[in-house]
Design an enzyme around this catalytic site. Structure first.
Site, PDB file in Angstrom:
ATOM      1  N   SER A 127       0.837  -1.194   0.000  1.00 57.11           N
ATOM      2  CA  SER A 127       0.000   0.000   0.000  1.00 57.11           C
ATOM      3  C   SER A 127       0.872   1.245   0.000  1.00 57.11           C
ATOM      4  O   SER A 127       1.974   1.241   0.558  1.00 57.11           O
ATOM      5  CB  SER A 127      -0.864  -0.014   1.262  1.00 57.11           C
ATOM      6  OG  SER A 127      -1.490   1.230   1.444  1.00 57.11           O
ATOM      7  N   ALA A 128       0.345   2.306  -0.579  1.00 58.22           N
ATOM      8  CA  ALA A 128       1.036   3.593  -0.532  1.00 58.22           C
ATOM      9  C   ALA A 128       1.200   4.061   0.901  1.00 58.22           C
ATOM     10  O   ALA A 128       2.028   4.932   1.186  1.00 58.22           O
ATOM     11  CB  ALA A 128       0.246   4.623  -1.323  1.00 58.22           C
ATOM     12  N   TYR A 151      -1.605  -0.712  10.764  1.00 50.83           N
ATOM     13  CA  TYR A 151      -1.917  -1.320   9.464  1.00 50.83           C
ATOM     14  C   TYR A 151      -0.751  -1.092   8.498  1.00 50.83           C
ATOM     15  O   TYR A 151      -0.234  -2.031   7.880  1.00 50.83           O
ATOM     16  CB  TYR A 151      -3.215  -0.731   8.889  1.00 50.83           C
ATOM     17  CG  TYR A 151      -3.389  -1.022   7.418  1.00 50.83           C
ATOM     18  CD1 TYR A 151      -3.614  -2.320   6.972  1.00 50.83           C
ATOM     19  CD2 TYR A 151      -3.294  -0.001   6.464  1.00 50.83           C
ATOM     20  CE1 TYR A 151      -3.746  -2.590   5.611  1.00 50.83           C
ATOM     21  CE2 TYR A 151      -3.431  -0.268   5.116  1.00 50.83           C
ATOM     22  CZ  TYR A 151      -3.652  -1.555   4.692  1.00 50.83           C
ATOM     23  OH  TYR A 151      -3.775  -1.821   3.344  1.00 50.83           O
ATOM     24  N   LYS A 155       2.200  -3.753   6.743  1.00 46.74           N
ATOM     25  CA  LYS A 155       2.592  -3.867   5.328  1.00 46.74           C
ATOM     26  C   LYS A 155       4.100  -3.683   5.179  1.00 46.74           C
ATOM     27  O   LYS A 155       4.752  -4.389   4.403  1.00 46.74           O
ATOM     28  CB  LYS A 155       1.852  -2.823   4.480  1.00 46.74           C
ATOM     29  CG  LYS A 155       0.356  -3.036   4.372  1.00 46.74           C
ATOM     30  CD  LYS A 155       0.023  -4.264   3.544  1.00 46.74           C
ATOM     31  CE  LYS A 155      -1.467  -4.485   3.407  1.00 46.74           C
ATOM     32  NZ  LYS A 155      -1.807  -5.795   2.830  1.00 46.74           N
ATOM     33  N   TYR A 185      -0.417  -0.099  -3.734  1.00 46.43           N
ATOM     34  CA  TYR A 185      -1.625   0.494  -4.305  1.00 46.43           C
ATOM     35  C   TYR A 185      -1.820   1.903  -3.759  1.00 46.43           C
ATOM     36  O   TYR A 185      -1.666   2.133  -2.565  1.00 46.43           O
ATOM     37  CB  TYR A 185      -2.891  -0.283  -3.918  1.00 46.43           C
ATOM     38  CG  TYR A 185      -2.876  -1.776  -4.080  1.00 46.43           C
ATOM     39  CD1 TYR A 185      -1.978  -2.423  -4.919  1.00 46.43           C
ATOM     40  CD2 TYR A 185      -3.802  -2.553  -3.389  1.00 46.43           C
ATOM     41  CE1 TYR A 185      -2.008  -3.801  -5.062  1.00 46.43           C
ATOM     42  CE2 TYR A 185      -3.837  -3.929  -3.526  1.00 46.43           C
ATOM     43  CZ  TYR A 185      -2.923  -4.542  -4.358  1.00 46.43           C
ATOM     44  OH  TYR A 185      -2.963  -5.909  -4.485  1.00 46.43           O
ATOM     45  N   ASN A 206     -15.080   3.726   5.729  1.00 48.01           N
ATOM     46  CA  ASN A 206     -14.044   4.678   6.143  1.00 48.01           C
ATOM     47  C   ASN A 206     -13.559   5.499   4.960  1.00 48.01           C
ATOM     48  O   ASN A 206     -13.100   6.617   5.124  1.00 48.01           O
ATOM     49  CB  ASN A 206     -12.817   3.929   6.697  1.00 48.01           C
ATOM     50  CG  ASN A 206     -13.153   3.164   7.947  1.00 48.01           C
ATOM     51  OD1 ASN A 206     -13.757   3.710   8.861  1.00 48.01           O
ATOM     52  ND2 ASN A 206     -12.780   1.890   7.994  1.00 48.01           N
ATOM     53  N   GLY A 306      -4.135  12.021  10.973  1.00 43.37           N
ATOM     54  CA  GLY A 306      -3.314  11.110  10.167  1.00 43.37           C
ATOM     55  C   GLY A 306      -3.423  11.333   8.671  1.00 43.37           C
ATOM     56  O   GLY A 306      -2.752  10.655   7.894  1.00 43.37           O
ATOM     57  N   ASP A 307      -4.281  12.258   8.223  1.00 42.54           N
ATOM     58  CA  ASP A 307      -4.442  12.497   6.787  1.00 42.54           C
ATOM     59  C   ASP A 307      -3.362  13.419   6.242  1.00 42.54           C
ATOM     60  O   ASP A 307      -2.956  14.383   6.904  1.00 42.54           O
ATOM     61  CB  ASP A 307      -5.808  13.126   6.500  1.00 42.54           C
ATOM     62  CG  ASP A 307      -6.893  12.097   6.268  1.00 42.54           C
ATOM     63  OD1 ASP A 307      -6.563  10.890   6.239  1.00 42.54           O
ATOM     64  OD2 ASP A 307      -8.061  12.496   6.105  1.00 42.54           O
TER      65      ASP A 307
END
Ligand code: NAD
Ligand code: UD1
Length: 349
Positions: A127-128, A151, A155, A185, A206, A306-307
């Site tokens: 994942s990105a 999460y 990864k 991704y 989400n 977290g964004d």
């Protein structure tokens, strides 16, 4: 070993079910292993309806070593695409051990069984999110990793394990070395053009696109736009959205690359799968309204913890080495999301 057979872990899920369609249509045989923790078997029945082809399904947990060993003995795949995993960021912060046990330990068991069965071709769903937070907003694969939640760290840990596994081949001069593609991704959205399979999140979504679709269909009342004061063109967050069908085609390109010079002598390589450009939350809403003719009720809310302001891929390496790039545009992604949502207002029932 059946050179044409691909074992797909997590194949009943959102991305996995789309991968099964593309694999079957490309002439591969498919065996799916899924514990149905976050999916329904109906998705695979629809995969078979779309393609007119059948696949084998095993309801099993990838942490069950004996079950996996038996499946490998029965199916004799040459390649594994490993989608099985838990993926909710918030939940991973509440239950980190669940995430590490499922994602990291599950992958350890999988690669042990693969090694014992001498199956050494693996495509992994990364994942990105492994890049984490930074001042840079367009990532190349060599950008330093720095995931900011369990999460994302699960990864990153899996990527590390797989890189170590491949590096050990060089030291041990292994006769059949590992060939591993770590596919990072960006933001997969959309659905198969038939509208028969798509994303069916558990509970309240989400992620942006399924939320927008559920507001448009009337299942949810209002979308919260998380922040309009980011340093972006309209103040809302920008992401690199990628059509799920384009995304899964990247997996088939990776399998094809295993037989090319790029992976000769074994390798473990990371590739970004993204469009290379981003859209803002407001651009997504506006396009959704234009394409579907439905209005999307929204309000501006505070930023989500977290964004990032902006995040998109540099997908040049995947173009150069896998001969892959996205083919679908935002209108396609929105139209296909809506087609799925409209035909399946309550998801798979
Ligand atoms: P999903 O939840 O729809 O699919 C995952 C599937 O794995 C589910 O069918 C689930 O039942 C199964 N599974 C989970 N743990 C398992 C276990 N221990 N044993 C057997 N099966 C198990 O998710 P998705 O969106 O299709 O994502 C697929 C993969 O891609 C995941 O690894 C995810 O982390 C990764 N990914 C997804 C996104 C995204 O936005 N959807 C982005 C980046 C990476
Ligand atoms: C999220 C995950 C990321 C994961 C990715 C893949 C977080 C913090 N990050 O990323 O780890 O790899 O999904 O699917 O959860 N937005 C709204 N309102 C909403 C939902 C989202 O405004 O109800 C905004 C977000 O602030 C963001 C954009 O829409 O700007 C996209 O959000 P989302 O779909 O959740 O994806 P990511 O934040 O990129």
């Amino acid at each position: 070993m059946n050179k044409n057979k691909v074992l797909v872990t997590g194949g009943a899920g959102y991305i996995g079910s789309h991968a099964c369609v593309e694999l079957l249509q490309a002439g591969y045989q498919v065996a799916v292993v899924d514990n149905l923790a976050n999916s329904k078997l109906e998705s695979l029945s629809r995969v078979q309806q779309i393609t007119g082809k059948s696949l084998s399904f095993y309801q099993a947990d990838i942490r069950d070593k004996q079950a996996l060993t038996d499946i490998f003995a029965t199916e004799s795949p040459s390649t594994v695409i490993h989608f099985a995993g838990l993926k909710a960021v918030g939940e991973s912060c509440e239950q980190p051990l669940t995430y590490y046990r499922n994602n990291v330990y599950g992958t350890l068991i999988l690669v042990e069984v693969m090694a014992e069965a001498n199956v050494k071709q693996l495509v992994f769903s990364s994942s990105a999110t492994v890049y984490g937070q930074s001042s840079c907003n367009q990532y190349t694969e060599d950008f330093p990793l720095g995931a900011i939640n369990p999460y994302g760290r699960s990864k990153t840990m899996i990527e590390d394990i797989l890189r170590d596994l491949s590096a050990a081949d060089k030291i041990n001069q292994t006769e059949f070395p590992w060939k591993i593609a770590l596919l990072r991704y960006f933001n997969p959205i959309g659905a198969h053009e038939s509208g028969m399979i798509g994303e069916d999140p558990n509970g309240i979504p989400n992620n942006l696109m399924p939320y927008v679709a559920q507001v448009a269909i009337g299942r949810l009342a209002q979308l919260s736009v998380y922040g309009d004061d980011y340093p972006t063109r309209d103040g809302t967050g920008i992401r690199d959205y990628i059509h799920v069908v384009d995304l899964v085609k990247g997996h088939i390109k990776a399998i094809e690359a295993f037989n090319s010079q790029k992976f000769e002598g074994g390798a473990c390589k990371a590739y970004n799968l993204g469009a290379g450009k981003g859209y803002s939350v407001l651009e997504i809403i506006n396009t959704f309204e234009k394409v579907t003719g439905r209005s999307v009720n929204y309000k501006i809310s505070p930023r989500r913890a977290g964004d990032l302001a902006e995040c998109f891929a540099n997908p040049e390496l995947a173009l150069k080495e896998l001969d892959w790039k996205v083919e679908k545009n935002l209108e396609d992604m929105v139209a296909d999301t809506w087609n799925w949502q409209n035909k399946n207002p309550d998801g798979y029932i």
